[in-house]
Design a protein around this motif. Structure first.
Motif, PDB file in Angstrom:
ATOM      1  N   ILE A 201       0.725  -1.544  -0.367  1.00 43.65           N
ATOM      2  CA  ILE A 201      -0.092   0.223   0.132  1.00 43.65           C
ATOM      3  C   ILE A 201       1.162   1.023   0.083  1.00 43.65           C
ATOM      4  CG2 ILE A 201      -1.741  -1.091   1.018  1.00 43.65           C
ATOM      5  CD1 ILE A 201      -1.282   0.339   3.978  1.00 43.65           C
ATOM      6  N   LYS A 202       0.559   2.366  -0.299  1.00 45.19           N
ATOM      7  CA  LYS A 202       1.475   4.060  -0.760  1.00 45.19           C
ATOM      8  C   LYS A 202       0.375   4.587  -0.719  1.00 45.19           C
ATOM      9  CE  LYS A 202       4.644   5.813  -4.027  1.00 45.19           C
ATOM     10  NZ  LYS A 202       5.369   5.352  -5.816  1.00 45.19           N
ATOM     11  N   GLY A 203       0.935   5.460   0.160  1.00 42.22           N
ATOM     12  CA  GLY A 203       0.387   7.186  -0.282  1.00 42.22           C
ATOM     13  C   GLY A 203       0.663   8.865  -0.778  1.00 42.22           C
ATOM     14  N   SER A 204       0.547   9.476  -1.239  1.00 37.55           N
ATOM     15  CA  SER A 204       1.409  10.263  -1.878  1.00 37.55           C
ATOM     16  C   SER A 204       0.738  11.954  -2.111  1.00 37.55           C
ATOM     17  CB  SER A 204       1.892   9.908  -3.236  1.00 37.55           C
ATOM     18  OG  SER A 204       2.512   8.488  -3.437  1.00 37.55           O
ATOM     19  N   TYR A 205       2.130  12.604  -1.316  1.00 41.47           N
ATOM     20  CA  TYR A 205       1.241  14.157  -1.463  1.00 41.47           C
ATOM     21  C   TYR A 205       2.113  14.481  -2.652  1.00 41.47           C
ATOM     22  CZ  TYR A 205       0.194  18.976  -0.806  1.00 41.47           C
ATOM     23  OH  TYR A 205      -0.258  20.527  -0.834  1.00 41.47           O
ATOM     24  N   GLU A 255      -2.417   4.434  -3.782  1.00 40.22           N
ATOM     25  CA  GLU A 255      -2.482   2.828  -4.459  1.00 40.22           C
ATOM     26  C   GLU A 255      -2.589   1.562  -3.497  1.00 40.22           C
ATOM     27  OE1 GLU A 255       1.310   1.316  -7.174  1.00 40.22           O
ATOM     28  OE2 GLU A 255       0.866   2.902  -7.603  1.00 40.22           O
ATOM     29  N   ILE A 256      -2.579   0.659  -4.208  1.00 45.87           N
ATOM     30  CA  ILE A 256      -2.738  -1.196  -3.334  1.00 45.87           C
ATOM     31  C   ILE A 256      -2.133  -1.017  -4.786  1.00 45.87           C
ATOM     32  CG2 ILE A 256      -4.084  -0.833  -1.813  1.00 45.87           C
ATOM     33  CD1 ILE A 256      -6.464  -2.124  -2.747  1.00 45.87           C
ATOM     34  N   GLY A 257      -2.005  -2.648  -3.821  1.00 43.90           N
ATOM     35  CA  GLY A 257      -0.809  -3.294  -5.653  1.00 43.90           C
ATOM     36  C   GLY A 257      -0.724  -4.522  -4.894  1.00 43.90           C
ATOM     37  N   ARG A 267      -2.575  -3.748 -10.085  1.00 39.15           N
ATOM     38  CA  ARG A 267      -3.091  -2.364  -8.623  1.00 39.15           C
ATOM     39  C   ARG A 267      -4.119  -1.124  -9.421  1.00 39.15           C
ATOM     40  NH1 ARG A 267       2.422   1.655 -10.886  1.00 39.15           N
ATOM     41  NH2 ARG A 267       2.426   1.443 -13.313  1.00 39.15           N
ATOM     42  N   VAL A 268      -4.584  -0.632  -8.158  1.00 39.66           N
ATOM     43  CA  VAL A 268      -5.289   0.229  -7.975  1.00 39.66           C
ATOM     44  C   VAL A 268      -4.651   1.760  -7.507  1.00 39.66           C
ATOM     45  CG1 VAL A 268      -7.749   0.747  -6.937  1.00 39.66           C
ATOM     46  CG2 VAL A 268      -7.220  -1.277  -8.116  1.00 39.66           C
ATOM     47  N   HIS A 288     -11.567  13.778  -9.332  1.00 41.22           N
ATOM     48  CA  HIS A 288     -10.933  12.474  -8.582  1.00 41.22           C
ATOM     49  C   HIS A 288     -10.701  11.532  -9.562  1.00 41.22           C
ATOM     50  CE1 HIS A 288     -12.669  13.492  -4.710  1.00 41.22           C
ATOM     51  NE2 HIS A 288     -12.970  14.530  -5.556  1.00 41.22           N
ATOM     52  N   GLU A 289     -10.274  10.924  -9.554  1.00 41.77           N
ATOM     53  CA  GLU A 289      -9.599   9.938 -10.301  1.00 41.77           C
ATOM     54  C   GLU A 289      -9.703   8.130 -10.200  1.00 41.77           C
ATOM     55  OE1 GLU A 289      -7.284  11.278 -13.838  1.00 41.77           O
ATOM     56  OE2 GLU A 289      -6.603   9.393 -14.454  1.00 41.77           O
ATOM     57  N   VAL A 290      -9.767   7.335 -10.521  1.00 42.44           N
ATOM     58  CA  VAL A 290      -9.944   5.554 -10.343  1.00 42.44           C
ATOM     59  C   VAL A 290      -9.096   5.068 -11.335  1.00 42.44           C
ATOM     60  CG1 VAL A 290     -11.130   3.250  -9.100  1.00 42.44           C
ATOM     61  CG2 VAL A 290     -11.455   5.611  -7.831  1.00 42.44           C
TER      62      VAL A 290
END
Length: 291
Positions: A201-205, A255-257, A267-268, A288-290
């Motif tokens: 799992i990942k998060g970014s700013y 992001e998860i993958g 990944r999403v 918003h974008e997926v």
């Protein structure tokens, strides 16, 4: 037909770990936040890997340090982000790039970079930018070796920019504007590499400031020659990357993958994109974008 790569490298110059490469070659620093792509390809976009510059690059490698200096030229028809902002697709001309980078990496889990890059824009935009970049990547295991708990990966880049440009507030100015900007990104990930399929799992700013129309200088971030091999970095989603061009933009990404095989990643990605400075009546919320 076109030539992507055509260069010659001279190695072990003066009996030292020094090399010189001259010709059409790829340049890439960090993960492509500033310097990666010297080709504007409007047709194939994500499916083609054309990105090389005409360049001369010298490399000195000693222990954990690698020092590079270079002089490069992007394709003459390279379309910069400001070309899009002022709606002037004819503003193409020679754009030169000069720089140096020091990379430190004693192992693959801890690396650091310090780079200085200068873009000389010969087009009518006269967008000359000096960028000072600091980058880092750090993987650590705070759980004392437990295979059930994830490795933590922290990475990021901070860029200070100076220079001048004829673009101001999404238009071509009548006088040259001083540029002063600060942008960057911070990423935090958890990698379960010892579990089946290696999920993460990942998060970014991500922060690319825009120009403040109430000042006499230009605060807009110049993304220079950004790009990468990994989709979504630094094309910030389809909506962002085709309309904002990595300026006047704040983004939160998640992001998860996982990897069902060694050669397949699923990944999403989710992006929440806002404007740093509102444009007309659009407000600051952008998309918003997926994926």
């Amino acid at each position: 037909a076109d030539v992507e790569l055509a260069n010659i490298t001279f190695g072990e110059l003066f009996g030292q770990p020094i090399s010189l490469t001259v010709g059409r070659q790829n340049l890439g620093y960090g993960d492509g936040f500033l310097v990666w792509d010297g080709v504007s390809d409007e047709k194939t976009v994500w499916t083609a890997s054309f990105r090389s510059f005409y360049a001369a690059k010298g490399v000195y490698a000693s222990g954990p340090f690698t020092t590079e200096v270079f002089a490069a030229m992007a394709d003459e028809d390279y379309i910069s982000y400001e070309t899009f902002l002022v709606d002037a697709v004819g503003y193409v001309d020679d754009r030169y790039l000069y720089g140096g980078n020091v990379h430190y990496g004693n192992d693959e889990n801890r690396t650091g970079d310090f780079g200085v890059f200068f873009k000389n824009d010969r087009s009518l935009l006269k967008s000359d930018t000096l960028a000072i970049s600091q980058r880092g990547f750090w993987t650590f295991d705070p759980w004392t070796g437990s295979t059930a708990l994830p490795d933590i990966i922290l990475s990021g880049e901070a860029v200070e920019e100076f220079g001048s440009t004829m673009a101001q507030n999404h238009a071509l100015a009548t006088t040259e504007q001083d540029r002063r900007s600060f942008g960057g990104h911070l990423d935090l990930a958890a990698s379960f590499k010892d579990i089946q399929y290696s999920p993460y799992i990942k998060g970014s700013y991500i922060y690319f400031p825009g120009d403040n129309p109430d000042t006499t200088r230009n605060e807009a971030f110049d993304p220079m020659f950004y790009g990468s091999e990994d989709w979504g970095k630094w094309g910030i989603g389809d909506i962002g990357s085709f309309s904002l061009f990595n300026t006047n933009e704040r983004a939160i990404a998640a992001e998860i993958g996982f990897n069902p095989t060694e050669t397949v990643t699923l990944r999403v990605q989710y992006y929440f994109i806002t404007l740093d400075r509102s444009i007309s009546d659009a407000g600051e919320d952008w998309a918003h974008e997926v994926n």
